[in-house]
Design a protein around this motif. Structure first.
Motif, PDB file in Angstrom:
ATOM      1  N   LEU A  48       0.824  -1.207   0.000  1.00  0.00           N
ATOM      2  CA  LEU A  48       0.000   0.000   0.000  1.00  0.00           C
ATOM      3  C   LEU A  48       0.862   1.262   0.000  1.00  0.00           C
ATOM      4  CD1 LEU A  48      -2.841  -1.006   2.479  1.00  0.00           C
ATOM      5  CD2 LEU A  48      -3.000  -0.785   0.003  1.00  0.00           C
ATOM      6  N   PHE A 121     -13.185   6.333  -3.214  1.00  0.00           N
ATOM      7  CA  PHE A 121     -13.095   4.883  -3.323  1.00  0.00           C
ATOM      8  C   PHE A 121     -13.909   4.381  -4.514  1.00  0.00           C
ATOM      9  CE2 PHE A 121     -14.043   0.507  -2.120  1.00  0.00           C
ATOM     10  CZ  PHE A 121     -12.799   0.073  -1.697  1.00  0.00           C
ATOM     11  N   LEU A 153      -6.788   3.457  -5.453  1.00  0.00           N
ATOM     12  CA  LEU A 153      -7.535   2.641  -4.497  1.00  0.00           C
ATOM     13  C   LEU A 153      -6.710   2.432  -3.220  1.00  0.00           C
ATOM     14  CD1 LEU A 153     -10.294   1.224  -4.531  1.00  0.00           C
ATOM     15  CD2 LEU A 153      -9.127  -0.833  -5.265  1.00  0.00           C
ATOM     16  N   ALA A 154      -5.418   2.204  -3.376  1.00  0.00           N
ATOM     17  CA  ALA A 154      -4.535   2.059  -2.214  1.00  0.00           C
ATOM     18  C   ALA A 154      -4.478   3.355  -1.404  1.00  0.00           C
ATOM     19  CB  ALA A 154      -3.136   1.649  -2.654  1.00  0.00           C
ATOM     20  N   TRP A 156      -6.841   5.595  -1.103  1.00  0.00           N
ATOM     21  CA  TRP A 156      -8.085   5.726  -0.336  1.00  0.00           C
ATOM     22  C   TRP A 156      -8.159   4.705   0.790  1.00  0.00           C
ATOM     23  CZ3 TRP A 156     -10.263  10.097  -0.333  1.00  0.00           C
ATOM     24  CH2 TRP A 156     -10.236  10.912  -1.459  1.00  0.00           C
ATOM     25  N   ILE A 157      -7.617   3.517   0.598  1.00  0.00           N
ATOM     26  CA  ILE A 157      -7.583   2.535   1.690  1.00  0.00           C
ATOM     27  C   ILE A 157      -6.725   3.056   2.836  1.00  0.00           C
ATOM     28  CG2 ILE A 157      -6.724   0.231   2.324  1.00  0.00           C
ATOM     29  CD1 ILE A 157      -7.684  -0.719  -0.433  1.00  0.00           C
ATOM     30  N   GLU A 161      -8.053   3.860   6.577  1.00  0.00           N
ATOM     31  CA  GLU A 161      -7.399   3.244   7.733  1.00  0.00           C
ATOM     32  C   GLU A 161      -6.866   4.302   8.696  1.00  0.00           C
ATOM     33  OE1 GLU A 161      -7.062   0.063   8.736  1.00  0.00           O
ATOM     34  OE2 GLU A 161      -8.448  -0.439   7.143  1.00  0.00           O
TER      35      GLU A 161
END
Length: 163
Positions: A48, A121, A153-154, A156-157, A161
Motif C-alpha cells: 500500500l 473509493f 484505491l490504495a 483511499w484505503i 485506515e
C-alpha cells in the motif's frame, strides 16, 4: 499436571497461547522479537505504501503516453482511457481534500470527509474496472490505467485506515 516453566527450552514448543475463534495468536505475536505483525500484514503495508508513492508517477506517465499515442479509437483503448480519467479524478479529489484539510481540519468521523472518501473509493474502483476492460488488446494505456486505478484505491484505503 505440569506447570509452565519459562526456563525450560522445550516449553515454547509444548505450551501455546490461548486461541480465539480458531486463530492461534502465536503466529501473529513473536515473543522473541516482540513483533505483533505477521509477514503478511507487513507485506500488505509495504504494498500500500509503495502504491501510494508510485501512483503520481504512473499517472503522469500514463497521460504522457496517451498524448503521444498513434492508435485509432478501439474499444479497449477507450476503456483504458476512461479508467485513467476516473483514476485521475480520484487522485485530484484526494489532493483537493488534503489541501482543504490544511485550512479546515476535519473532525473525527466528519460526515463530509466520509462522503469524500466514499466517492474517492468509488471513483478508484470504477477506474480499475474500466481499465481491466482495456487490458485485453494492446494500447498505450494497457497497463498504466489499471496500475493507476489500483494505486488510487490504495491511497483511499490508507486514508480510510488513518481515520
Amino acid at each position: 499436571m505440569t506447570k509452565f516453566n519459562p526456563s525450560n527450552p522445550l516449553a515454547r514448543r509444548t505450551w501455546s497461547k490461548p486461541d480465539f475463534a480458531g486463530i492461534n495468536f502465536e503466529s501473529i505475536y513473536s515473543s522473541a522479537t516482540g513483533d505483533f505483525m505477521s509477514r503478511a500484514v507487513q507485506a500488505i503495508i509495504l504494498f500500500l505504501s509503495l502504491a501510494a508513492f508510485a501512483t503520481p508517477v504512473i499517472l503522469i506517465w500514463g497521460w504522457i503516453r496517451w498524448a503521444k499515442r498513434k492508435e485509432n479509437g478501439m474499444t479497449s483503448s477507450r476503456l483504458s482511457l476512461t479508467g485513467l480519467v476516473l483514476s485521475t479524478i480520484s487522485a485530484l479529489l484526494a489532493l483537493a481534500t488534503w489541501a482543504f484539510a490544511r485550512f479546515h481540519p476535519f473532525g473525527f468521523y466528519d460526515p463530509t470527509l466520509m462522503r469524500i472518501m466514499r466517492w474517492g473509493f468509488i471513483l478508484s474502483l470504477a477506474g480499475c474496472l474500466f481499465a481491466l476492460g482495456g487490458i485485453w488488446r494492446k494500447n498505450s494505456l494497457q497497463w498504466h490505467a489499471p496500475l493507476c486505478g489500483l494505486g488510487t484505491l490504495a491511497i483511499w484505503i490508507i486514508a480510510v485506515e488513518g481515520e
